[in-house]
Design an enzyme around this catalytic site. Structure first.
Site, PDB file in Angstrom:
ATOM      1  N   ASP A  12       0.803  -1.157  -0.162  1.00  0.00           N
ATOM      2  CA  ASP A  12       0.093  -0.065   0.098  1.00  0.00           C
ATOM      3  C   ASP A  12       0.856   1.259   0.035  1.00  0.00           C
ATOM      4  O   ASP A  12       1.308   1.562   1.057  1.00  0.00           O
ATOM      5  CB  ASP A  12      -0.858   0.189   1.351  1.00  0.00           C
ATOM      6  CG  ASP A  12      -1.578   1.267   1.408  1.00  0.00           C
ATOM      7  OD1 ASP A  12      -1.627   2.129   0.405  1.00  0.00           O
ATOM      8  OD2 ASP A  12      -2.097   1.601   2.556  1.00  0.00           O
ATOM      9  N   LYS A  74       2.647  11.749  -3.048  1.00  0.00           N
ATOM     10  CA  LYS A  74       1.753  10.832  -3.924  1.00  0.00           C
ATOM     11  C   LYS A  74       0.776  11.838  -4.840  1.00  0.00           C
ATOM     12  O   LYS A  74       0.361  11.228  -5.869  1.00  0.00           O
ATOM     13  CB  LYS A  74       1.085   9.879  -2.911  1.00  0.00           C
ATOM     14  CG  LYS A  74       0.227   8.984  -3.791  1.00  0.00           C
ATOM     15  CD  LYS A  74      -0.291   7.711  -2.757  1.00  0.00           C
ATOM     16  CE  LYS A  74      -1.530   7.071  -3.478  1.00  0.00           C
ATOM     17  NZ  LYS A  74      -2.255   6.294  -2.416  1.00  0.00           N
ATOM     18  N   GLU A 151      -7.300   0.621  -4.405  1.00  0.00           N
ATOM     19  CA  GLU A 151      -7.297   0.555  -2.717  1.00  0.00           C
ATOM     20  C   GLU A 151      -8.272  -0.044  -2.254  1.00  0.00           C
ATOM     21  O   GLU A 151      -8.544  -0.889  -1.382  1.00  0.00           O
ATOM     22  CB  GLU A 151      -6.909   1.946  -2.153  1.00  0.00           C
ATOM     23  CG  GLU A 151      -5.535   2.150  -2.454  1.00  0.00           C
ATOM     24  CD  GLU A 151      -5.083   3.667  -2.341  1.00  0.00           C
ATOM     25  OE1 GLU A 151      -6.086   4.450  -1.740  1.00  0.00           O
ATOM     26  OE2 GLU A 151      -4.105   4.118  -2.641  1.00  0.00           O
ATOM     27  N   ASP A 173     -13.059   5.185   2.701  1.00  0.00           N
ATOM     28  CA  ASP A 173     -11.672   5.117   2.960  1.00  0.00           C
ATOM     29  C   ASP A 173     -11.063   6.523   2.928  1.00  0.00           C
ATOM     30  O   ASP A 173     -10.901   7.160   2.295  1.00  0.00           O
ATOM     31  CB  ASP A 173     -10.900   4.417   1.676  1.00  0.00           C
ATOM     32  CG  ASP A 173      -9.375   4.486   2.069  1.00  0.00           C
ATOM     33  OD1 ASP A 173      -8.674   5.187   2.980  1.00  0.00           O
ATOM     34  OD2 ASP A 173      -8.819   3.927   1.263  1.00  0.00           O
TER      35      ASP A 173
HETATM   36  P1  ADP Z   1      -2.807   7.313   3.765  1.00  0.00           P
HETATM   37  O1  ADP Z   1      -3.747   6.200   3.130  1.00  0.00           O
HETATM   38  O2  ADP Z   1      -3.261   8.740   2.966  1.00  0.00           O
HETATM   39  O3  ADP Z   1      -1.209   7.074   3.582  1.00  0.00           O
HETATM   40  P2  ADP Z   1      -3.434   6.517   6.183  1.00  0.00           P
HETATM   41  O4  ADP Z   1      -4.464   5.496   5.923  1.00  0.00           O
HETATM   42  O5  ADP Z   1      -2.136   5.818   7.046  1.00  0.00           O
HETATM   43  O6  ADP Z   1      -3.013   7.491   5.324  1.00  0.00           O
HETATM   44  O7  ADP Z   1      -4.039   7.493   7.230  1.00  0.00           O
HETATM   45  C1  ADP Z   1      -3.332   8.664   7.694  1.00  0.00           C
HETATM   46  C2  ADP Z   1      -4.231   9.700   8.349  1.00  0.00           C
HETATM   47  O8  ADP Z   1      -4.675   9.089   9.446  1.00  0.00           O
HETATM   48  C3  ADP Z   1      -3.371  10.914   8.924  1.00  0.00           C
HETATM   49  O9  ADP Z   1      -3.993  12.174   8.619  1.00  0.00           O
HETATM   50  C4  ADP Z   1      -3.159  10.505  10.345  1.00  0.00           C
HETATM   51  O10 ADP Z   1      -3.074  11.710  11.100  1.00  0.00           O
HETATM   52  C5  ADP Z   1      -4.603   9.910  10.698  1.00  0.00           C
HETATM   53  N1  ADP Z   1      -4.499   9.240  11.781  1.00  0.00           N
HETATM   54  C6  ADP Z   1      -3.970   7.961  12.130  1.00  0.00           C
HETATM   55  N2  ADP Z   1      -4.190   7.757  13.209  1.00  0.00           N
HETATM   56  C7  ADP Z   1      -5.178   8.460  13.925  1.00  0.00           C
HETATM   57  C8  ADP Z   1      -5.675   8.536  15.090  1.00  0.00           C
HETATM   58  N3  ADP Z   1      -5.672   7.605  15.984  1.00  0.00           N
HETATM   59  N4  ADP Z   1      -6.782   9.401  15.122  1.00  0.00           N
HETATM   60  C9  ADP Z   1      -6.868  10.335  14.259  1.00  0.00           C
HETATM   61  N5  ADP Z   1      -6.223  10.230  12.984  1.00  0.00           N
HETATM   62  C10 ADP Z   1      -5.574   9.281  12.944  1.00  0.00           C
HETATM   63 MG    MG Z   2      -4.753   4.885   2.346  1.00  0.00          MG
END
Ligand code: ADP
Ligand code: MG
Length: 566
Positions: A12, A74, A151, A173
């Site tokens: 991912d 990205k 995704e 998502d």
């Molecule tokens: P991406 O798919 O864009 O790479 P992720 O699925 O890893 O991202 O999500 C990242 C987002 O999730 C960020 O904005 C991060 O701040 C938020 N995030 C991760 N853990 C938490 C949490 N415990 N509470 C609130 N937001 C969170």
């Molecule tokens: Mg993602």
């Protein structure tokens, strides 16, 4: 974790975080990095000696060294945007390749041997150019990209294995920078994505930004503070947001010109601050349901994906919107990687997965430009969709177009992607000129065939009716994408980048193999391995290339001797 056959890995490649999984012992499993981390921040930077840093090490310097660190690239995949790090400029493909390389190396350390094949996920909204950019990034990382997987489809795969009954899912998502909604249908082991919609500019980072604005409104003195302090503020906003996913009240403080500044925030206030963002989550949901011709009541499950769905205010909204509790048994920020691991298992043809077939849908419409005759007037610039959004892929469609003018010598077939009526509002992918025999208007008919594969590659074939020859267009040089030659050049440039010797994949792999050997052996051999490993580690820390080469040779010869049964 060792095995004889080289497995495929599922990746991912996220806007904020990337993750890695593989299919093993009948299930998809996450592979952690060297420090046990399950998520690798998609961040690239330079350290003070000019070495490339990737992941958590780079993210840690976002605050202290913002000019030497790049994140959220990205978003710019498939564009010509570049970032300068030290003396070099990087495209989004190259920065992504550095993240992919780190994940590849993590997998190699875990498996004890080289990994060359991968499945990589992409947002359902990615267009053709962006998909090609992801493939190019894989190539730059030394990975053969066996499949690009949407995704939301990956999320459905991760959850779908749990249960094989007929059911309909909605995948919600919300990641760091993108929001994707997909409607997925599962029956008898077949997974179909019925519709995808979303907002490419909405994610958890926008909630952090809203909090940051609120923090500034409480302490306006910070508005003119230096960049380091601005970056620190963003970090605190992020921390407040995370705290609120665990507790009702969150607190933060910061020193500014000898004074301690405080913030305190409860969930209700957060909900008010984020109201605008929360309301933007509704439209794509409605759109996806409409496209799939589904009613909310028909959904069996709503699945939360993306780290930002850990926010209680987002969960509450989803619960209200769908009148049910969404499912979240799997960690939302790991679901997509787990699904990529399932797909990797499917490609490797793991027998535990025999019954699962995967179909997918087109994330956007593809078509050609046509002109219309209105009396004597010829009106140009209309879009004729051949493959429509949400058609099942792979798909092959043929449409016939005819000449509008007498004695026309040429037909221009321009291929566009998008949803707008006029081609000027869509994205031009490529065009081809077809020579035609001069006849009366309407007497020359051209069959245009569009074939779209699961990888998101479009082939356009044009054939004049009554003739045997066909012209084929494979869209290779789309705007913003890299040609094979450019990839080769950039690959050699990436290979020349300075990396700390201990991070060089070959060195990490050798150390991992040596530790595995150490665990398997006893007595004198163990001591010998220990001796050579220590020597190698000292050499790596010295960064002296000659010393490293000598120590590496010594250690690998020793391991080879043991392998030969000595
Ligand atoms: P991406 O798919 O864009 O790479 P992720 O699925 O890893 O991202 O999500 C990242 C987002 O999730 C960020 O904005 C991060 O701040 C938020 N995030 C991760 N853990 C938490 C949490 N415990 N509470 C609130 N937001 C969170
Ligand atoms: Mg993602």
């Amino acid at each position: 974790m060792t095995g004889n056959i080289t497995p495929l890995i599922g990746i991912d490649l996220g806007t904020s975080n990337s993750a890695l999984a593989w299919f093993h012992d009948g299930e998809s499993q996450l592979i952690a990095g060297a420090e046990g981390e399950r998520l690798t921040p998609s961040v690239v930077g330079l350290d003070d000696d000019g070495h490339i840093l990737v992941g958590a090490a780079a993210k840690a310097r976002l605050v202290s060294h913002p000019h030497l660190t790049v994140a959220s690239f990205k978003r710019y995949m498939g564009t010509d945007k570049t970032w300068t790090l030290g003396t070099r400029r990087f495209r989004a493909e190259e920065l992504s390749a550095l993240v992919l390389r780190k994940l590849k190396a993590d997998a190699e350390v875990a498996f004890g041997h080289e990994v060359t094949r991968a499945v990589i996920t992409v947002p359902a909204y990615f267009n053709d150019v962006q998909r090609k950019a992801v493939k190019a990034a894989g190539q730059l990382a030394g990975l053969q990209v066996e499949r690009l997987l949407n995704e939301p489809t990956a999320a459905a795969l991760a959850y779908g294995l749990a249960d094989n009954r007929e059911q309909k899912f909605l995948i919600f998502d919300l990641g760091g920078g993108t929001f994707d909604v997909s409607i997925v249908d599962m029956f008898e082991g077949v997974i179909e994505v019925r519709a995808s919609s979303g907002d490419a500019w909405l994610g958890g980072d926008d909630f952090t930004h809203a909090l940051r604005q609120w923090m500034l409104s409480i302490h306006p003195v910070l508005s003119d503070s230096p960049p380091e302090q601005q970056a620190r503020l963003t970090q605190l906003a992020e921390a407040l947001k995370h705290q609120l996913s665990q507790q009702d009240v969150a607190r933060a403080q910061m020193m500014h010109q000898g004074e301690e500044l405080h913030w305190e925030l409860n969930e209700e206030t957060f909900g008010e601050l984020a109201a605008g963002l929360l309301s933007r989550l509704k439209k794509p949901v409605v759109q996806a349901l409409q496209d799939a011709q589904f009613d909310v009541g028909l959904l069996d499950h709503v699945i939360l994906v993306g780290g930002a769905t850990r926010m209680p205010i987002v969960r509450q909204l989803a619960t209200r919107m769908f009148s049910r509790f969404p499912r979240n048994e799997l960690n939302p920020d790991e679901v997509v990687a787990l699904g990529a691991g399932v797909q990797a298992g499917l490609i490797a043809d793991d027998h535990a997965l025999e019954d699962i077939v995967l179909t997918d849908v087109m994330p956007y419409s593809l078509g050609v430009e046509v002109a219309r005759r209105d009396g004597n007037r010829i009106d140009e610039g209309y879009f004729l969709p051949l493959i429509e959004r949400n058609a099942f892929v792979p798909v092959s469609v043929v449409r016939t177009v005819s000449t509008l003018q007498d004695n026309q010598r040429q037909l221009d077939i321009s291929v566009f992607q998008g949803e707008a009526r006029r081609v000027s509002d869509n994205l031009l992918l490529d065009s081809i000129k077809i020579d035609i025999p001069p006849r009366k208007a309407g007497e020359v008919n051209l069959d245009v065939r569009f074939t779209y594969t699961l990888d998101g590659i479009l082939e356009v074939e044009c054939k004049i009716q009554g003739e045997n020859t066909a012209s084929t267009l494979i869209i290779e040089k789309a705007p913003g994408s890299l040609s094979e030659e450019e990839i080769a050049v950039r690959l050699s440039q990436l290979n020349e980048l300075k990396q700390h010797p201990r991070d060089v994949p070959a060195n990490r792999l050798l150390l991992a193999q040596a530790s595995a050997r150490y665990e398997q052996t006893l007595g004198e051999r163990r001591q010998l391995i220990d001796h050579y490993v220590s020597q190698f580690e000292r050499a790596l820390e010295s960064q002296d290339l000659r010393q490293i080469a000598a120590a590496r040779d010594g250690l690998s010869q020793l391991l080879n001797q043991f392998d030969d049964g000595m």
